[in-house]
Design a protein around this motif. Structure first.
Motif, PDB file in Angstrom:
ATOM      1  N   ALA A  23      56.621  -9.374 -68.540  1.00  0.00           N
ATOM      2  CA  ALA A  23      55.645  -8.587 -69.299  1.00  0.00           C
ATOM      3  C   ALA A  23      56.032  -7.115 -69.390  1.00  0.00           C
ATOM      4  O   ALA A  23      55.768  -6.467 -70.410  1.00  0.00           O
ATOM      5  CB  ALA A  23      54.256  -8.729 -68.689  1.00  0.00           C
ATOM      6  N   THR A  24      56.672  -6.576 -68.359  1.00  0.00           N
ATOM      7  CA  THR A  24      57.044  -5.159 -68.400  1.00  0.00           C
ATOM      8  C   THR A  24      58.074  -4.879 -69.496  1.00  0.00           C
ATOM      9  O   THR A  24      58.207  -3.752 -69.953  1.00  0.00           O
ATOM     10  CB  THR A  24      57.612  -4.667 -67.054  1.00  0.00           C
ATOM     11  OG1 THR A  24      58.785  -5.416 -66.734  1.00  0.00           O
ATOM     12  CG2 THR A  24      56.576  -4.795 -65.949  1.00  0.00           C
ATOM     13  N   ARG A  25      58.764  -5.922 -69.972  1.00  0.00           N
ATOM     14  CA  ARG A  25      59.778  -5.750 -71.016  1.00  0.00           C
ATOM     15  C   ARG A  25      59.268  -6.148 -72.401  1.00  0.00           C
ATOM     16  O   ARG A  25      60.032  -6.107 -73.365  1.00  0.00           O
ATOM     17  CB  ARG A  25      61.030  -6.562 -70.665  1.00  0.00           C
ATOM     18  CG  ARG A  25      61.559  -6.297 -69.284  1.00  0.00           C
ATOM     19  CD  ARG A  25      62.774  -5.471 -69.069  1.00  0.00           C
ATOM     20  NE  ARG A  25      63.575  -5.102 -70.184  1.00  0.00           N
ATOM     21  CZ  ARG A  25      64.881  -5.280 -70.233  1.00  0.00           C
ATOM     22  NH1 ARG A  25      65.512  -5.855 -69.242  1.00  0.00           N
ATOM     23  NH2 ARG A  25      65.562  -4.869 -71.283  1.00  0.00           N
ATOM     24  N   ALA A  34      52.667  -0.688 -75.865  1.00  0.00           N
ATOM     25  CA  ALA A  34      53.123   0.545 -75.207  1.00  0.00           C
ATOM     26  C   ALA A  34      53.533   0.248 -73.770  1.00  0.00           C
ATOM     27  O   ALA A  34      54.488   0.821 -73.254  1.00  0.00           O
ATOM     28  CB  ALA A  34      52.036   1.601 -75.247  1.00  0.00           C
ATOM     29  N   ALA A  35      52.813  -0.675 -73.109  1.00  0.00           N
ATOM     30  CA  ALA A  35      53.108  -1.052 -71.722  1.00  0.00           C
ATOM     31  C   ALA A  35      52.322  -2.318 -71.398  1.00  0.00           C
ATOM     32  O   ALA A  35      51.277  -2.579 -71.992  1.00  0.00           O
ATOM     33  CB  ALA A  35      52.720   0.062 -70.756  1.00  0.00           C
ATOM     34  N   ALA A  36      52.859  -3.092 -70.452  1.00  0.00           N
ATOM     35  CA  ALA A  36      52.165  -4.311 -70.011  1.00  0.00           C
ATOM     36  C   ALA A  36      52.600  -4.630 -68.592  1.00  0.00           C
ATOM     37  O   ALA A  36      53.698  -4.261 -68.166  1.00  0.00           O
ATOM     38  CB  ALA A  36      52.492  -5.480 -70.934  1.00  0.00           C
ATOM     39  N   SER A  37      51.736  -5.329 -67.884  1.00  0.00           N
ATOM     40  CA  SER A  37      52.041  -5.711 -66.510  1.00  0.00           C
ATOM     41  C   SER A  37      51.352  -7.033 -66.170  1.00  0.00           C
ATOM     42  O   SER A  37      50.169  -7.215 -66.464  1.00  0.00           O
ATOM     43  CB  SER A  37      51.548  -4.628 -65.547  1.00  0.00           C
ATOM     44  OG  SER A  37      51.755  -5.019 -64.204  1.00  0.00           O
ATOM     45  N   LEU A  38      52.119  -7.927 -65.583  1.00  0.00           N
ATOM     46  CA  LEU A  38      51.607  -9.186 -65.012  1.00  0.00           C
ATOM     47  C   LEU A  38      52.241  -9.311 -63.621  1.00  0.00           C
ATOM     48  O   LEU A  38      53.278  -9.944 -63.462  1.00  0.00           O
ATOM     49  CB  LEU A  38      52.012 -10.389 -65.859  1.00  0.00           C
ATOM     50  CG  LEU A  38      51.171 -10.755 -67.059  1.00  0.00           C
ATOM     51  CD1 LEU A  38      51.832 -11.866 -67.862  1.00  0.00           C
ATOM     52  CD2 LEU A  38      49.758 -11.145 -66.661  1.00  0.00           C
ATOM     53  N   LYS A  47      46.642 -12.387 -63.627  1.00  0.00           N
ATOM     54  CA  LYS A  47      45.919 -11.291 -64.270  1.00  0.00           C
ATOM     55  C   LYS A  47      46.811 -10.063 -64.335  1.00  0.00           C
ATOM     56  O   LYS A  47      47.660  -9.848 -63.472  1.00  0.00           O
ATOM     57  CB  LYS A  47      44.646 -10.963 -63.492  1.00  0.00           C
ATOM     58  CG  LYS A  47      43.634 -12.080 -63.544  1.00  0.00           C
ATOM     59  CD  LYS A  47      42.379 -11.718 -62.786  1.00  0.00           C
ATOM     60  CE  LYS A  47      41.387 -12.872 -62.873  1.00  0.00           C
ATOM     61  NZ  LYS A  47      40.145 -12.577 -62.164  1.00  0.00           N
ATOM     62  N   GLY A  48      46.591  -9.278 -65.368  1.00  0.00           N
ATOM     63  CA  GLY A  48      47.344  -8.052 -65.544  1.00  0.00           C
ATOM     64  C   GLY A  48      46.683  -7.194 -66.586  1.00  0.00           C
ATOM     65  O   GLY A  48      45.466  -7.279 -66.785  1.00  0.00           O
ATOM     66  N   TRP A  49      47.478  -6.388 -67.259  1.00  0.00           N
ATOM     67  CA  TRP A  49      46.934  -5.510 -68.294  1.00  0.00           C
ATOM     68  C   TRP A  49      47.974  -5.302 -69.386  1.00  0.00           C
ATOM     69  O   TRP A  49      49.168  -5.510 -69.186  1.00  0.00           O
ATOM     70  CB  TRP A  49      46.469  -4.181 -67.716  1.00  0.00           C
ATOM     71  CG  TRP A  49      47.523  -3.448 -66.954  1.00  0.00           C
ATOM     72  CD1 TRP A  49      47.759  -3.515 -65.602  1.00  0.00           C
ATOM     73  CD2 TRP A  49      48.520  -2.564 -67.480  1.00  0.00           C
ATOM     74  NE1 TRP A  49      48.825  -2.720 -65.268  1.00  0.00           N
ATOM     75  CE2 TRP A  49      49.319  -2.120 -66.404  1.00  0.00           C
ATOM     76  CE3 TRP A  49      48.815  -2.094 -68.759  1.00  0.00           C
ATOM     77  CZ2 TRP A  49      50.381  -1.239 -66.560  1.00  0.00           C
ATOM     78  CZ3 TRP A  49      49.888  -1.220 -68.928  1.00  0.00           C
ATOM     79  CH2 TRP A  49      50.647  -0.799 -67.832  1.00  0.00           C
ATOM     80  N   LEU A  50      47.464  -4.876 -70.538  1.00  0.00           N
ATOM     81  CA  LEU A  50      48.313  -4.571 -71.689  1.00  0.00           C
ATOM     82  C   LEU A  50      47.746  -3.325 -72.359  1.00  0.00           C
ATOM     83  O   LEU A  50      46.544  -3.226 -72.576  1.00  0.00           O
ATOM     84  CB  LEU A  50      48.323  -5.735 -72.673  1.00  0.00           C
ATOM     85  CG  LEU A  50      49.243  -5.552 -73.876  1.00  0.00           C
ATOM     86  CD1 LEU A  50      49.961  -6.857 -74.165  1.00  0.00           C
ATOM     87  CD2 LEU A  50      48.487  -5.098 -75.090  1.00  0.00           C
ATOM     88  N   ASN A  59      42.441  -5.471 -69.871  1.00  0.00           N
ATOM     89  CA  ASN A  59      42.759  -6.444 -68.834  1.00  0.00           C
ATOM     90  C   ASN A  59      43.044  -7.775 -69.513  1.00  0.00           C
ATOM     91  O   ASN A  59      42.345  -8.156 -70.457  1.00  0.00           O
ATOM     92  CB  ASN A  59      41.598  -6.585 -67.849  1.00  0.00           C
ATOM     93  CG  ASN A  59      41.410  -5.338 -67.022  1.00  0.00           C
ATOM     94  OD1 ASN A  59      42.377  -4.699 -66.611  1.00  0.00           O
ATOM     95  ND2 ASN A  59      40.171  -4.953 -66.792  1.00  0.00           N
ATOM     96  N   ILE A  60      44.077  -8.471 -69.028  1.00  0.00           N
ATOM     97  CA  ILE A  60      44.444  -9.764 -69.601  1.00  0.00           C
ATOM     98  C   ILE A  60      44.539 -10.809 -68.502  1.00  0.00           C
ATOM     99  O   ILE A  60      44.731 -10.478 -67.332  1.00  0.00           O
ATOM    100  CB  ILE A  60      45.787  -9.695 -70.383  1.00  0.00           C
ATOM    101  CG1 ILE A  60      46.937  -9.262 -69.475  1.00  0.00           C
ATOM    102  CG2 ILE A  60      45.644  -8.783 -71.597  1.00  0.00           C
ATOM    103  CD1 ILE A  60      48.322  -9.330 -70.136  1.00  0.00           C
ATOM    104  N   GLN A  61      44.405 -12.069 -68.904  1.00  0.00           N
ATOM    105  CA  GLN A  61      44.571 -13.184 -67.985  1.00  0.00           C
ATOM    106  C   GLN A  61      45.286 -14.306 -68.717  1.00  0.00           C
ATOM    107  O   GLN A  61      44.983 -14.601 -69.877  1.00  0.00           O
ATOM    108  CB  GLN A  61      43.224 -13.684 -67.468  1.00  0.00           C
ATOM    109  CG  GLN A  61      43.385 -14.819 -66.463  1.00  0.00           C
ATOM    110  CD  GLN A  61      42.073 -15.198 -65.805  1.00  0.00           C
ATOM    111  OE1 GLN A  61      40.994 -14.805 -66.236  1.00  0.00           O
ATOM    112  NE2 GLN A  61      42.177 -15.979 -64.753  1.00  0.00           N
TER     113      GLN A  61
END
Length: 141
Positions: A23-25, A34-38, A47-50, A59-61
């Motif tokens: 997700a970071t890529r 712009a950015a994302a993290s899982l 769970k993470g965010w985008l 927040n995403i799941q």
């Protein structure tokens, strides 16, 4: 009603799916991110965010994963849920990637209008970015 776009990619589905797994890529191939993290990776329930380039951090799941073939992400909005689906199918040595977005809930009509139009306009660029990144990785040493 779904917003949907597909693209044919000259790469195997596993190669394309690897781009989804980090997700970071996502920013490398999706011009709308712009950015994302899982932190727990691309697995069911993670769970993470985008942070989209235009819009607030969400927040995403992960609500569905079929390794090498598909995954779906859900985010909650006021009285609405937004699903982002990603699927891959093999087609004689290449891959057809399909991304879709769907809104569900009492205010789905409002978010479909407010957010859906920009998603519909930008989805072809996202698909082109995925195609380029997948095919570049095929030709790279």
């Amino acid at each position: 009603m779904q917003i949907k776009a597909s693209v044919e990619i000259n790469a195997e589905p596993d190669r394309v799916f690897r781009l989804y797994q980090d997700a970071t890529r996502w920013v490398d191939w999706d011009p709308e991110v712009a950015a994302a993290s899982l932190p727990d990776g691309l697995k069911l329930g993670a769970k993470g965010w985008l942070k989209p380039k235009s819009g607030p951090k969400a927040n995403i799941q992960i609500v569905e994963v079929t390794q090498g073939l598909s995954f779906s992400v859900q985010t909650r909005l006021p009285l609405c849920r937004m699903w982002f689906g990603h699927s891959l199918s093999s087609s004689s040595g290449s891959t057809v990637a399909t991304h879709w977005v769907e809104f569900k809930g009492p205010l789905s009509f409002l978010f479909r209008y407010l957010v859906g139009r920009s998603i519909q306009a930008s989805l072809p660029n996202t698909m082109l970015g995925l195609k380029r990144a997948s095919e570049t990785r095929v030709s790279a040493p």
